[in-house]
Structure formats: C-alpha cells, structure tokens
Design a protein around this motif. Structure first.
Motif, PDB file in Angstrom:
ATOM      1  N   ALA A 172       0.838  -1.207   0.000  1.00 15.82           N
ATOM      2  CA  ALA A 172       0.000   0.000   0.000  1.00 15.82           C
ATOM      3  C   ALA A 172       0.872   1.256   0.000  1.00 15.82           C
ATOM      4  O   ALA A 172       0.567   2.240  -0.679  1.00 15.82           O
ATOM      5  N   ILE A 173       1.958   1.209   0.766  1.00 18.05           N
ATOM      6  CA  ILE A 173       2.873   2.357   0.816  1.00 18.05           C
ATOM      7  C   ILE A 173       3.552   2.551  -0.536  1.00 18.05           C
ATOM      8  O   ILE A 173       3.644   3.668  -1.053  1.00 18.05           O
ATOM      9  N   LYS A 174       4.028   1.454  -1.121  1.00 11.90           N
ATOM     10  CA  LYS A 174       4.692   1.534  -2.429  1.00 11.90           C
ATOM     11  C   LYS A 174       3.753   2.129  -3.470  1.00 11.90           C
ATOM     12  O   LYS A 174       4.139   3.019  -4.247  1.00 11.90           O
ATOM     13  N   GLU A 175       2.507   1.638  -3.503  1.00  4.63           N
ATOM     14  CA  GLU A 175       1.522   2.138  -4.466  1.00  4.63           C
ATOM     15  C   GLU A 175       1.283   3.635  -4.287  1.00  4.63           C
ATOM     16  O   GLU A 175       1.199   4.386  -5.260  1.00  4.63           O
ATOM     17  N   ASN A 176       1.184   4.070  -3.027  1.00  3.51           N
ATOM     18  CA  ASN A 176       0.955   5.486  -2.740  1.00  3.51           C
ATOM     19  C   ASN A 176       2.140   6.343  -3.187  1.00  3.51           C
ATOM     20  O   ASN A 176       1.949   7.429  -3.758  1.00  3.51           O
ATOM     21  N   LEU A 177       3.352   5.880  -2.927  1.00  2.50           N
ATOM     22  CA  LEU A 177       4.544   6.629  -3.333  1.00  2.50           C
ATOM     23  C   LEU A 177       4.602   6.807  -4.849  1.00  2.50           C
ATOM     24  O   LEU A 177       4.939   7.880  -5.352  1.00  2.50           O
ATOM     25  N   MET A 178       4.263   5.749  -5.568  1.00  4.60           N
ATOM     26  CA  MET A 178       4.328   5.803  -7.030  1.00  4.60           C
ATOM     27  C   MET A 178       3.202   6.664  -7.610  1.00  4.60           C
ATOM     28  O   MET A 178       3.414   7.430  -8.551  1.00  4.60           O
ATOM     29  N   LYS A 179       2.004   6.541  -7.014  1.00 11.38           N
ATOM     30  CA  LYS A 179       0.826   7.240  -7.549  1.00 11.38           C
ATOM     31  C   LYS A 179       0.809   8.720  -7.171  1.00 11.38           C
ATOM     32  O   LYS A 179       0.567   9.588  -8.021  1.00 11.38           O
ATOM     33  N   GLU A 180       1.066   9.003  -5.888  1.00  9.34           N
ATOM     34  CA  GLU A 180       0.919  10.376  -5.400  1.00  9.34           C
ATOM     35  C   GLU A 180       2.199  11.207  -5.478  1.00  9.34           C
ATOM     36  O   GLU A 180       2.148  12.431  -5.534  1.00  9.34           O
ATOM     37  N   TYR A 181       3.347  10.535  -5.464  1.00  3.68           N
ATOM     38  CA  TYR A 181       4.617  11.270  -5.423  1.00  3.68           C
ATOM     39  C   TYR A 181       5.522  10.979  -6.625  1.00  3.68           C
ATOM     40  O   TYR A 181       6.654  11.469  -6.677  1.00  3.68           O
ATOM     41  N   ASN A 182       5.016  10.167  -7.571  1.00  2.22           N
ATOM     42  CA  ASN A 182       5.773   9.832  -8.789  1.00  2.22           C
ATOM     43  C   ASN A 182       7.165   9.275  -8.491  1.00  2.22           C
ATOM     44  O   ASN A 182       8.146   9.583  -9.181  1.00  2.22           O
ATOM     45  N   VAL A 183       7.247   8.452  -7.450  1.00  6.94           N
ATOM     46  CA  VAL A 183       8.520   7.836  -7.080  1.00  6.94           C
ATOM     47  C   VAL A 183       8.747   6.619  -7.991  1.00  6.94           C
ATOM     48  O   VAL A 183       7.837   5.806  -8.173  1.00  6.94           O
ATOM     49  N   PRO A 184       9.943   6.474  -8.558  1.00  3.15           N
ATOM     50  CA  PRO A 184      10.230   5.311  -9.414  1.00  3.15           C
ATOM     51  C   PRO A 184      10.037   3.994  -8.660  1.00  3.15           C
ATOM     52  O   PRO A 184      10.207   3.945  -7.434  1.00  3.15           O
ATOM     53  N   ASP A 185       9.725   2.945  -9.388  1.00  6.75           N
ATOM     54  CA  ASP A 185       9.394   1.648  -8.811  1.00  6.75           C
ATOM     55  C   ASP A 185      10.422   1.152  -7.799  1.00  6.75           C
ATOM     56  O   ASP A 185      10.075   0.785  -6.677  1.00  6.75           O
ATOM     57  N   TYR A 186      11.701   1.149  -8.171  1.00  7.98           N
ATOM     58  CA  TYR A 186      12.740   0.608  -7.278  1.00  7.98           C
ATOM     59  C   TYR A 186      12.835   1.415  -5.992  1.00  7.98           C
ATOM     60  O   TYR A 186      12.873   0.856  -4.895  1.00  7.98           O
ATOM     61  N   MET A 187      12.832   2.743  -6.133  1.00 10.63           N
ATOM     62  CA  MET A 187      12.955   3.603  -4.948  1.00 10.63           C
ATOM     63  C   MET A 187      11.727   3.467  -4.057  1.00 10.63           C
ATOM     64  O   MET A 187      11.835   3.457  -2.827  1.00 10.63           O
ATOM     65  N   ALA A 188      10.547   3.358  -4.672  1.00 11.35           N
ATOM     66  CA  ALA A 188       9.303   3.190  -3.906  1.00 11.35           C
ATOM     67  C   ALA A 188       9.324   1.884  -3.138  1.00 11.35           C
ATOM     68  O   ALA A 188       8.938   1.823  -1.964  1.00 11.35           O
ATOM     69  N   SER A 189       9.808   0.830  -3.799  1.00 12.62           N
ATOM     70  CA  SER A 189       9.881  -0.486  -3.161  1.00 12.62           C
ATOM     71  C   SER A 189      10.848  -0.475  -1.986  1.00 12.62           C
ATOM     72  O   SER A 189      10.537  -0.981  -0.905  1.00 12.62           O
ATOM     73  N   MET A 190      12.031   0.123  -2.184  1.00 12.62           N
ATOM     74  CA  MET A 190      13.031   0.178  -1.120  1.00 12.62           C
ATOM     75  C   MET A 190      12.548   1.032   0.054  1.00 12.62           C
ATOM     76  O   MET A 190      12.667   0.647   1.214  1.00 12.62           O
ATOM     77  N   SER A 191      11.970   2.184  -0.249  1.00 11.80           N
ATOM     78  CA  SER A 191      11.483   3.082   0.806  1.00 11.80           C
ATOM     79  C   SER A 191      10.366   2.429   1.607  1.00 11.80           C
ATOM     80  O   SER A 191      10.322   2.547   2.829  1.00 11.80           O
TER      81      SER A 191
END
Length: 328
Positions: A172-191
């Motif tokens: 859920a956090i990864k999805e939110n980072l990618m959708k709302e903050y345009n964070v790249p997949d790898y960085m979103a996954s690690m964060s």
C-alpha cells in the motif's frame, strides 16, 4: 488534503470514526496513538474537517467554507494546542483549552481541540485537562495525539476512546509513493520496505536524494563494525548524523540489520531478510553472535532513540550504545 478517502491504511479506525459520525455517537475525547509519521495528524484533522463540514456526511465535501478553512488552518472552531517548551505545561492547557472551551463555537457544530505531543503534558497539565474531559460542554471534542500513550494518566486513558495506529502494508505504501509522489518503482519499493509500515517515514526516504547513499554508508559500518575500534565507529556515526535524514532513521536501519541477524539465526531462511543482498555478512554475524547479545544490541539502540528524543547529549548517548554493541 484531509480526506478519509486519501488516507493510506488504518481502515478499521476510519470505519470506527465514520460510523460514530453516522450514528451520532461521537465521543468527547479521543487518543490517537502511533509512531511519528503514521498519520495521527492527518486522521485527527480529517475527522475534525468531516465533523465541521456543512454537508453533515461521513466524509467531507471539500468545497464548503468550513472544509476550506480546515484545509488552510484557519477554522475558528478547530484549535491546535501549541507549546513552546519541551513539555506541555499546565498554563498551556489552562489558557488554550480550559479558558477557551466555555465559549460556544463560532460557526461549526463542534469546538475541536487537537493536542499534538500530548504525551509531553506534565502531570499538572494532565490533571488540568482531566477536569475538562470529565465535564465537557456538549459541543466540545478533544483529540490527543501521542507516540507513547502510556505516559498519560490512567484517569485520562479511561475517559478517552483509544485508537492505536498499526503499520501499513508495504504494498500500500509503495503504491501510494508511485501514484501520489511519482517515485520510481525501485525507490518506492526500497522506501516502503525500510519504512516498517510508516508512510511518513517512507515519504521522507523516497524524497531524500541522500537516502540510498546514506543506506550504503550504514551498511558499510554494520558489515565491518566488529573489526572497528570504538572511536572509529563513533566518527562514522557522527558523519552519518550530518546528513539530511534524522539520526533516528539511521538507528532504525541499524536495528533492522540486527533484527535480520536474529531472524536468520532463528530461521536460517535468507528469504525473510530485509537486507537480502547482504546475506553473506548477516549469516556470518549470526554465526558469531548469541541470542542474548543480539537482543542486548537492539535494546541498546532503542534506548538510544528514547534518550535522543529526550535531548540527552548526543555523544553520551552514542558512547553508551556503542559500548553495549562492542560488548556483545
């Protein structure tokens, strides 16, 4: 935007609050308890905004005058209780809550007081607040935000509805980072992985250009820490503390490392590790260290976080922590 639909996770708490609004069973006092970054303020202000909304529904309309005032921080009946000192003193409560609460709402149906860092209230301040919680006006709602609700008096705890926030799933956090903050997949996954279910922490990691570099520096320290002298470790930690991330973030990464060592020692399963790519070093340290030693290190690091939050001298805190680390 403060909106129930945009909150990530905490479904049970959202359902409880919306149900209370729908059934007209809103309590006069709530405690929202959870670690920093879990969304306590967002939930509190979303609840307040919904209660004051002119549409009188279980979600705010986001367009009426009341909603816009809450969003801008200018609603006269949603009061943020502030404090200038490290603790919240009795005068803060007397002036901002007790001395104000008898005045009826200016425009909304409720008068809502949100007390952040409520676990920093002195005993005198808590006793002063208790009198108000025991006999509040019908329109009054007090919301206490805490990271450690056990610091509140039992008499306050017994008179409030307790809402304990739980970690949000990494997905859920990864999805939110990618959708709302345009964070790249790898960085979103690690964060998301290293945030331990705390969205605010994940956002901080993802928005910090230094996070990846800092993580590598922490890992270098942890991989070779057993062969380093005390002063070398101290210098390495001081260097880390000059970066943009908070020292608590680095301590959290270090705690996760030792939890991985403990996990591997118990299960021998590398797939359960957060630091999977460091399997070689983790398995080696797991072989060398005993259970008690690893637990002592994790306890010492958690104590260091508590002491730093209480403004104990940085060097003193780190030295005490590192002594325990070297002993084990």
């Amino acid at each position: 935007m403060y909106d129930f639909g945009s909150i990530v996770g905490h479904e049970q708490i959202i359902e409880h609050l919306q149900s209370a609004i729908k059934m007209g069973k809103v309590s006069h006092a709530y405690i929202i308890n959870g670690e920093k970054g879990m969304g306590k303020k967002t939930i509190a202000y979303t609840f307040a905004k919904t209660l004051q909304c002119g549409e009188a529904a279980t979600n705010s309309c986001n367009t009426c005058k009341s909603c816009l005032q809450v969003e801008s921080g200018n609603h006269p009946d949603v009061i943020s209780v502030t404090h200038e000192k490290l603790s919240i003193g009795v005068d803060d409560i007397r002036v901002q809550v007790n001395g104000d609460i008898a005045i009826k709402p200016y425009s909304g149906p409720y008068k809502i007081y949100i007390i952040d860092d409520a676990d920093k209230m002195t005993e005198q301040a808590q006793n002063a607040l208790l009198k108000t919680i025991e006999e509040p006006p019908a329109y009054a709602i007090i919301i206490l935000l805490t990271t450690n609700s056990s610091k509140l008096l039992p008499t306050i705890l017994s008179r409030c509805v307790m809402l304990n926030l739980k970690p949000v799933s990494s997905d859920a956090i990864k999805e939110n980072l990618m959708k709302e903050y345009n964070v790249p997949d790898y960085m979103a996954s690690m964060s998301a992985t290293f945030s331990q279910g705390i969205l605010g922490r994940a956002i901080r990691y993802a928005s910090s250009e230094e996070f990846t570099q800092s993580k590598e520096e922490v890992l270098h320290l942890l991989k070779y820490i057993d062969d380093m002298e005390l002063y070398e470790i101290m210098e390495a930690i001081k260097k880390l503390s000059t970066h943009k991330l908070e020292i608590n973030d680095y301590l959290d990464l270090m705690i996760l490392w030792y939890r991985d060592i403990l996990m591997f020692k118990v299960t021998k399963n590398p797939n359960l590790l957060l630091f999977k790519e460091e399997y070689k070093f983790i398995s080696e340290q797991a072989r060398k260290k005993d259970y008690e030693g690893i637990e002592n290190i994790i306890i010492a690091m958690n104590k260091a976080k508590i002491r730093l939050n209480a403004n104990v001298n940085f060097d003193t805190v780190m030295e005490l922590m590192l002594l325990t680390l070297k002993e084990n």
